[in-house]
Design an enzyme around this catalytic site. Structure first.
Site, mmCIF file in Angstrom:
data_model
loop_
_atom_site.group_PDB
_atom_site.id
_atom_site.type_symbol
_atom_site.label_atom_id
_atom_site.label_comp_id
_atom_site.label_asym_id
_atom_site.label_seq_id
_atom_site.Cartn_x
_atom_site.Cartn_y
_atom_site.Cartn_z
ATOM 1 C CG ASN A 81 -0.227 -0.072 2.498
ATOM 2 O OD1 ASN A 81 0.524 0.837 2.835
ATOM 3 N ND2 ASN A 81 -0.406 -1.155 3.248
ATOM 4 C CE LYS A 94 7.625 -12.502 -14.294
ATOM 5 N NZ LYS A 94 8.331 -11.953 -15.437
ATOM 6 N N PRO A 121 -2.781 -11.665 10.507
ATOM 7 C CG PRO A 121 -0.690 -12.044 11.486
ATOM 8 C CD PRO A 121 -1.456 -12.238 10.214
ATOM 9 C CG ASP A 122 -5.648 -6.394 14.350
ATOM 10 O OD1 ASP A 122 -4.690 -5.755 14.850
ATOM 11 O OD2 ASP A 122 -6.731 -5.874 14.049
ATOM 12 C CG PHE A 174 -1.580 5.789 13.944
ATOM 13 C CD1 PHE A 174 -0.878 5.728 15.138
ATOM 14 C CD2 PHE A 174 -1.500 6.943 13.177
ATOM 15 C CE1 PHE A 174 -0.106 6.804 15.564
ATOM 16 C CE2 PHE A 174 -0.736 8.022 13.589
ATOM 17 C CZ PHE A 174 -0.032 7.957 14.780
ATOM 18 C CE LYS A 215 -10.115 1.134 11.905
ATOM 19 N NZ LYS A 215 -9.543 1.568 10.641
ATOM 20 C CE LYS A 258 -7.514 -2.423 14.569
ATOM 21 N NZ LYS A 258 -6.611 -3.137 13.689
#
Ligand code: CTP
Length: 408
Positions: free
Chosen positions: A213, A292, A310-311, A332, A346, A350
């Site tokens: 990302n 590949k 996994p968190d 965050f 959140k 969390k």
């Protein structure tokens, strides 16, 4: 928030090729809002002119203890009394020897000796050939000046002007700036062990492709720097980013979410604060091909199946150390809309005491950001500012909450 703003420094140059770096250092100090009074030894004037240093600092340079510009003819007293600190950069082997012996036959060593040691700290950025640095005489003198209260900022390692390679280069101006900022910052997190995740993760599809990302890691790196400046011991677990490691911070590079979890697990048992800034990939390809993946000419596209990662934050926050109050967890949230509502939800999900929200697309890769802090008492906005300033504000807020929870 800038620890150097309004400070008055005596910047002393002794003889060495690294004098050319002191010009940039003077410029950076002025940019940070410090005033700089340059004092040069005769040897330093062989390497760079006083004209350059005067132009960059806007103040006449001093070079002699017999300088008649001072009405009382006591430059060594006047210059040292006015300073918040004396920084010698470059500090040559000879100058360290002079300090160790308390010599006072030229202006710079004279003013170091004459300065009020309790209120005007002396910082040294040594610069010399690697053999000179390693020589027992230099190391002995360094131990002596440290014992006498000087702060030695360390040296860099690498190619030297003489063509040799090793320890002894003067730190780069930006590194010296980091050291100075750390020196002058209030030690709000002294004694704390801070663990930080930063950057994106990279989830491999095959050996040459993957999913990642747009996180640049800048916010997490800024927080690591601010935590170190505040006196904490900092470990930074970083996904793939192209950022220099803040000085004094221990960095562990990782690639995937699972690597990051493993690294965090290995460190969390020692940490007292965990700050999860990383933009961890929520999913990874169910299988990563060993070789590949090739087009087979049929026009068919490969189908990718995903599994959840996994968190890391939730895992740490649910651990025994966090639940018993020995580890303070900060999450965050990078959102694209409804920041406050998402951040509140959140935080609950969390299970963390403090959640920091920001608008992801507005900040990824940028040097500034705006934050909203959500805790059990409500929310608080930190308006748009540079990530370094926001990081310092966040560290101050975390320190305040730690004081609060520990006192309670
Ligand atoms: N986080 C983590 N491990 C993950 C996902 C997230 O440690 N696998 C941490 C992030 O570092 C951040 C916080 O959790 O501190 C919020 O992450 P985010 O991805 O924004 O939230 P999600 O829980 O994934 O929710 P959603 O994707 O629905 O916004």
């Amino acid at each position: 928030m800038n620890a150097l703003a309004g400070k008055h420094l005596v910047l002393g140059l002794s003889g060495g090729v690294a004098c050319y770096k002191s010009a940039e250092l003077a410029r950076l100090l002025a940019k940070a809002g410090a005033t700089v009074q340059v004092v040069m030894t005769e040897a330093a004037e062989q390497f760079i002119t006083a004209v350059t240093m005067q132009a960059l600092t806007g103040r006449p340079v001093y070079g002699s203890q017999w300088d008649a510009r001072e009405p009382n003819n006591m430059a060594h007293i006047n210059l040292s009394r006015a300073a918040d600190a004396v920084l010698i950069a470059p500090c040559s082997a000879d100058f360290i020897a002079r300090l160790a012996h308390g010599r006072a036959d030229e202006l710079l060593s004279l003013l170091c000796l004459a300065r009020p040691a309790e209120s005007v700290p002396l910082l040294l950025a040594p610069a010399m050939n690697r053999e000179m640095w390693a020589h027992p005489a230099t190391q002995r003198n360094l131990a002596q000046v440290r014992g006498d209260g000087a702060v030695v900022l360390g040296v860099g390692c690498g190619e030297q002007a003489c063509g040799e390679t090793g320890d002894g280069r003067m730190l780069e101006p930006a590194e010296i700036m980091e050291e100075l900022a750390a020196f002058f910052s209030p030690k709000l997190l002294a004694g704390e062990q801070v663990l930080i995740t930063a950057g994106p993760t990279f989830e491999a599809i095959d050996p040459v492709r993957g999913i990642t990302n747009l996180s640049s890691g800048k916010m997490g790196f800024a927080i690591a720097r601010a935590a170190r400046e505040a006196g904490a011991e900092v470990t930074l677990v970083a996904g793939p980013v192209h950022l220099p490691t803040p000085r004094g911070v221990r960095r562990i590079d990782v690639v995937s979410a699972r690597n990051m979890l493993e690294a965090v697990d290995g460190q969390a048992h020692e940490a007292s604060v965990f700050i999860a800034t990383a933009a961890v990939a929520d999913w990874r390809p169910a299988a990563s091909a060993e070789h590949k993946i090739k087009k087979d000419g049929s026009g068919e596209v490969p189908a990718l199946a995903f599994v959840e990662n996994p968190d890391i934050l939730a895992h740490v926050a649910q651990g025994e150390r966090a639940r018993s109050g020995r580890l303070y967890c900060v999450g965050f949230a990078a959102e694209s809309e409804n920041l406050l509502a998402h951040a509140r939800a959140k935080r609950e999900r969390k299970g963390v005491p403090l959640l920091v929200g920001n608008i992801g697309p507005a900040t990824f890769g940028q040097d500034d950001n705006a934050l909203v802090l959500v805790d059990g008492a409500g929310h608080q906005e930190l308006p748009r500012a540079s990530k370094q300033v926001l990081a310092q504000q966040l560290i101050a807020e975390i320190a305040r909450r730690l004081g609060h929870t520990r006192a309670a």
